[in-house]
Design an enzyme around this catalytic site. Structure first.
Site, PDB file in Angstrom:
ATOM      1  N   GLU A 766       0.868  -1.192   0.000  1.00 18.88           N
ATOM      2  CA  GLU A 766       0.000   0.000   0.000  1.00 18.88           C
ATOM      3  C   GLU A 766       0.894   1.228   0.000  1.00 18.88           C
ATOM      4  OE1 GLU A 766      -3.307  -0.102   0.097  1.00 18.88           O
ATOM      5  OE2 GLU A 766      -3.542  -2.254   0.466  1.00 18.88           O
ATOM      6  N   CYS A 800      -2.376   8.660   4.221  1.00 20.35           N
ATOM      7  CA  CYS A 800      -2.294   8.460   2.769  1.00 20.35           C
ATOM      8  C   CYS A 800      -3.635   8.771   2.122  1.00 20.35           C
ATOM      9  CB  CYS A 800      -1.811   7.062   2.422  1.00 20.35           C
ATOM     10  SG  CYS A 800      -2.636   5.798   3.339  1.00 20.35           S
TER      11      CYS A 800
END
Ligand code: FAD
Length: 1004
Positions: A766, A800
């Site tokens: 990720e 994020c």
């Protein structure tokens, strides 16, 4: 003149009538039931005889309202359109949105409307005009004018009909200090100018005296959320002081001009704050004070006692406006979403019963002489049963009707108002004034209230319910709080006693702390105060990594065969250990990585969710699943662990992401090496400690999870390249992610010295985002401003999922930007251990340097609109930064910054906005604020991100509800917290057995 209602004989020997007046015990007794019914019948028959000229009847008979009440789907779409209406700038936009809402699938339109909808040309104009005028008429029905001066004729008209007034300024949550200043100016203006303007009204003994003496003629209702940009109960004292300072000038002026100021009651989260603020204001300024109290709250009786006790203790007389409450639907849905016990009663009759009990308490506390403290009572209700019960209680206490006031809303219940006036009861109308846009929330609340199946007014005057139904006693055992409380209880119990094969209890999210609850706040503050940061050195070397790999590899062949149920129990135990140390863990996060209270709490809750959720999904995954039904052949898919798993989590969710990746690897039978982020080893150490406790409790080897605190460049790089590793679970920056992917890839067989690896490494990866939110022309600006602000600056933009580009469509740009800037200015940058802090320090000096570099760049690429720094605290204290005029080729538009820096971009139309949003190679999160169904549908189809959020902030994904992860440069497409996540840590094998022997096979 006394009302006939009070000329009847006194109630015989109601026990409370003897003690209510003296001891203060509430006059609430079944003995009052006959008298309540008697009064109720009289009022009801008078009102029904009176309803010929009823404004509200027209309202209900209105075609659109009528159809709404018949068809809930139509009601939703119509009310959504009404909510959007003030934002629509021209007739074309009105028509477009109307058609859009009313063309939603599954909707049945009232006869005639479908024809109008389909037609163009003249009919189109006619339809738009008709609907526009209907909405404006509805609004005008409930809203008396744009300001107090324009409402004066209405006030005078009411006064001449023996109805007093309380003026309310429409508008609720203020998002910036500028907006607060403007509201305060308007309130001050009301308080200063209204008394002089209404001084010309003729005197009225009925309206201007109660049983103790004069009652102020001018009455103004205020909302505390409009008087402070930071009314957040998490920082109770801070919010209180700030709001107090903001309100004081109004109260001082009210005292000077003899105005009664009533504090309206808003959402439950603000209840304690409002009560405390009210009491402190009363202690500071001797103004005519009133406060609304809500009977739909389960805490209603306790709230009443609290204010009564206080008024007696301080000798202060205040007026309580007893209402049922205007936010029932919101409170119910909100509590359900949060997994919190529901603060409001579940059944309408419980609210009604609580209203009568609270009324009894207040009537018992009515002062009988001006020197006494106590509460005067006003009834904010259109329910004649509720009103009759209070009148019976008053009479039983032997007090005159002037001792109570009736209050009703402008635009509603005219028949009841006539009865009250006929009977010489003191009646006050609550009169909202203001503009349509801030007024829409109020209007929609009134529409919901009027069309609700539970509405007494609707039952009495539209549905013509029987007298006995309308006047029935609500008193009975209270209905229990079912779903949310059951959920909360289940969380307290989730449990070691659980027999894991029975882990079929559905997963539900761990509720976040409710910081409006004083006890939860205090526990959290205590944890912060007592938690210190242990020293966990980043000391591991590649040699340590080598030893850890050897241990993990050696253990795997046995650990892989451990019972999946035992491994699932490890996660459930871990979840419980996390729960048991919940606030202490949050406190550690606050201290180690600078998250504020809410963000730290969410981090721990998410870690619990990962453990709970993966325990359940693993059991499912490890149960062999038969494929198809073929006689004589058994096909089963089995899952088995891959091997040694290296977990490399980031510092920004130091507990949640680490816990999620380790839990997934462990529960699927892999042996795990956790290399924590260098910035947050202490929290990772705690995670490993509690996993060891859980493993030991299940008699599993603790070495199945090893802790290896080393540098990424050395230890991390060593681990990911080692051939003994089968899985790498990484979350972090794009650059490290790409390096890991490259390191994990096998050598090309055509390269010199090639040797085939025993296994292909699998990488769960990720990475970052450059996330955009689109704000469309029809967006709800209040929501969009706060949603963008929180998505961009929550945890200083170091998520994020954070928003770093906001793309504003068309001419909304300037208005949106101005509000966003002012709203972001209210965010507090400082010490995260303090509850009022929004942004703590960014993670380290290197991060600060990078962010400051982009801030510098922004000054040349775009136009700085907001720049908040706190050099007094150090360079890591970087506040919100907003740059406008950013173009698609600018680096502020393209680069991931990972800090509180937001670029604002203009788009010509919605399609252009989508194209700009999609321009980034990152595909992680995205958001749209729009109230145009067709645009939302387009975004669903074309906005290319892993997690798309419509009309809400874009951070805060929840396990199982919003499986999280993106594609493009944002990641390899795995969805953490999703049903398929665990598969990435396993191999799937299919076993096929021929089950036929000599021509016979087992039956299916
Ligand atoms: C002068 C005035 C001032 C007001 N000020 C405020 C204020 O400051 N704050 C505020 O919140 N409201 C305020 N209100 C609004 C008020 O709360 C609603 O108008 C009121 O709840 C309607 O109650 P009723 O007795 O007229 O009608 P009823 O029809 O008897 O009651 C309707 C009420 O019952 C409750 N209810 C509905 N369904 C359920 C259910 N399933 N379970 C439990 N309860 C249910 C809700 O509160 C709903 O509003 C004010 C009203 C008036 C008249």
């Amino acid at each position: 003149m006394l009302s006939s209602l009070f000329r009847r004989k006194p109630v015989p020997a109601a026990p409370a009538s003897s003690n209510g007046a003296t001891s203060g015990t509430p006059v609430h007794s079944t003995d009052l039931e006959p008298r309540t019914l008697e009064i109720g019948r009289e009022l009801l028959s008078l009102a029904r005889a009176n309803q010929a000229g009823l404004l509200s009847k027209q309202f209900w008979q209105d075609k659109l309202m009528n159809w709404s009440m018949k068809d809930p789907q139509f009601k939703i779409q119509l009310f959504r359109f009404v909510d959007t209406f003030p934002a629509l700038r021209d007739p074309d936009a009105v028509h477009e949105h109307l058609v859009d809402y009313l063309s939603q699938p599954g909707l049945t339109l009232p006869p005639g409307l479908s024809l109008g909808l389909a037609a163009g040309g003249l009919a189109k104009g006619l339809l738009t005009r008709t609907v526009t005028s209907q909405i404006q008429t509805m609004a005008a029905n409930f809203i008396a004018g744009t300001d107090a001066i324009s409402a004066l004729p209405v006030l005078r008209n009411r006064w001449d009909r023996s109805i007093a007034f309380s003026v309310d300024l429409l508008g609720e949550a203020c998002v910036s200090q500028l907006e607060v200043d403007e509201y305060r100016r308007r309130y001050l203006d009301l308080v200063e100018t209204l008394p002089a303007r209404v001084a010309a009204f003729p005197p009225s003994a009925l309206l201007e005296t109660d049983h103790l003496g004069p009652v102020p003629r001018t009455n103004v209702s205020i909302k505390i959320s409009a008087l402070s940009a930071k009314t957040d109960p998490i920082d109770f004292e801070g919010s209180l002081n700030q709001t107090l300072e903001s309100i004081l000038p109004i109260l001082l002026s009210a005292k000077k001009h003899g105005v009664l100021v009533n504090f309206d009651m808003e959402h439950h989260a603000l209840k304690d704050l409002t009560l405390e603020l009210f009491m402190r204001c009363c202690e500071r300024v001797d103004f005519h004070a009133g406060i609304a109290m809500q009977a739909y709250l389960r805490s209603g009786d306790a709230d009443a006692k609290r204010i009564i006790d206080w008024s007696r203790r301080t000798g202060r007389i205040v007026t309580v406006r007893l209402v049922k409450g205007a936010y029932w639907d919101f409170e119910t849905i909100h509590a359900d979403q949060q997994g919190w016990p529901c603060p409001v009663w579940a059944a309408k009759r419980d609210t009604d019963a609580c209203f009568e009990r609270m009324s009894a308490s207040f009537i018992a506390a009515l002062p009988t002489s001006a020197g006494q403290g106590g509460t005067k009572l006003a009834l904010g209700s259109h329910n004649l049963r509720s009103i009759a019960a209070s009148l019976a209680q008053l009479q039983a206490r032997g007090l005159p009707p002037a001792a109570i006031e009736l209050q009703m809303l402008h635009g509603m219940a005219d028949a009841l108002k006539s009865v009250a006036v006929d009977r010489s009861l003191r009646l006050r109308e609550y009169v909202p004034v203001g503009q349509m846009i801030p007024g829409m929330a109020y209007l929609v609340r009134r529409l919901l209230e009027n069309t609700s199946n539970e509405s007494w007014l609707r039952a009495g005057f539209l549905d013509d319910a029987s007298e006995s139904t309308l006047l029935a006693s609500p008193h009975a055992a209270a209905t229990p709080d079912t779903t949310p409380a059951a959920r909360a209880r289940r969380h307290q119990l989730t449990p070691l006693t659980l027999n894991v094969p029975g882990v079929d209890l559905p997963f539900s999210s761990e509720p976040l702390r409710d910081f409006s609850d004083a006890a939860q706040r205090a526990a959290f503050a205590a944890a912060i105060a007592t938690t210190t940061l242990p020293d966990v050195p980043i000391s591991a070397t590649p040699a340590d990594a080598d030893r850890a790999l050897a241990t993990a590899a050696e253990l795997f062949p046995t650990f892989r065969h451990s019972d999946p149920a035992a491994r699932a129990r490890v996660l459930l135990r871990a979840a419980n250990l996390l729960r048991a140390q919940r606030d202490a863990l949050s406190a550690l996060i606050v201290r180690e990585n600078g998250k504020n209270w809410r963000n730290a709490d969410a981090d721990v809750a998410e870690a619990i969710d990962f453990c709970d959720y993966y325990a359940r999904t693993a059991l499912d995954l490890f149960t062999p699943r038969r494929l198809g039904r073929y006689t004589g052949e058994l096909n089963e898919v089995l899952h088995e662990p891959r091997g040694v798993c290296v977990v490399i989590p980031p510092w920004n969710f130091p507990l949640a992401i680490a816990a999620g990746m380790v839990a997934a690897a462990l529960v699927t039978g892999n042996t795990v090496i956790l290399k924590p982020a260098e910035q947050t080893p202490a929290i990772a150490r705690r995670l490993v400690d509690l996993l060891h406790t859980a493993l030991a409790a299940e008699n599993l080897p603790v070495a199945a999870v090893q802790f290896l605190p080393g540098q990424g460049e050395t230890v991390g790089a060593y681990l990911v390249r080692d051939p003994r590793v089968s899985v790498i679970a990484f979350t972090g920056s794009r650059d490290v992610g790409l390096d890991i992917l490259a390191a994990a890839a096998p050598q090309s067989p055509f390269s010199p010295g090639f040797s085939a690896p025993a296994e292909l490494k699998h990488v769960v990866c990720e990475m970052g985002g450059k996330n955009a939110i689109i704000v469309d022309t029809s967006a709800d600006l209040d929501e969009a401003v706060l949603g963008v602000r929180d998505s961009a600056f929550g945890f200083s933009g170091q998520k994020c999922s954070a928003c770093s580009r906001v793309i504003v469509v068309g001419n909304l740009h300037d208005a949106f930007l101005a509000r966003l800037v002012e709203s972001s200015r209210t965010l507090v940058v400082g010490d995260p251990t303090h509850p009022g802090t929004d942004l703590g320090p960014v993670i380290d000096a290197a991060a600060a340097d990078k962010i400051l570099h982009y801030i510098h760049l922004g000054q040349s690429e775009g136009k700085p609109e907001l720049a908040v720094l706190r050099p007094d605290l150090g360079k890591r204290y970087i506040g919100p930064h907003i740059f406008s005029a950013i173009q698609p080729h600018h680096r502020l538009f393209t680069d991931e910054i990972f800090g509180p820096v937001l670029s604002v971009v203009r788009a010509t139309d919605f399609a252009h906005a989508l194209a700009l949003a999609n321009q980034s190679p990152y595909k992680l999160t995205g958001g749209v604020y729009s109230r145009k169904p067709a645009h939302l549908a387009l975004a669903r189809k074309l906005f290319s991100v892993g997690n798309l959020y419509l009309n809400r902030p874009i951070t805060g994904a929840l396990v199982a509800r919003q499986p999280f992860g993106g594609f493009g440069l944002s990641g390899a497409g795995t969805k953490a917290g999703g049903a398929d996540y665990l598969r990435h840590f396993t191999h799937a094998r299919v076993v096929t057995e021929n089950t036929m022997r000599r021509g016979f096979a087992p039956e299916d």
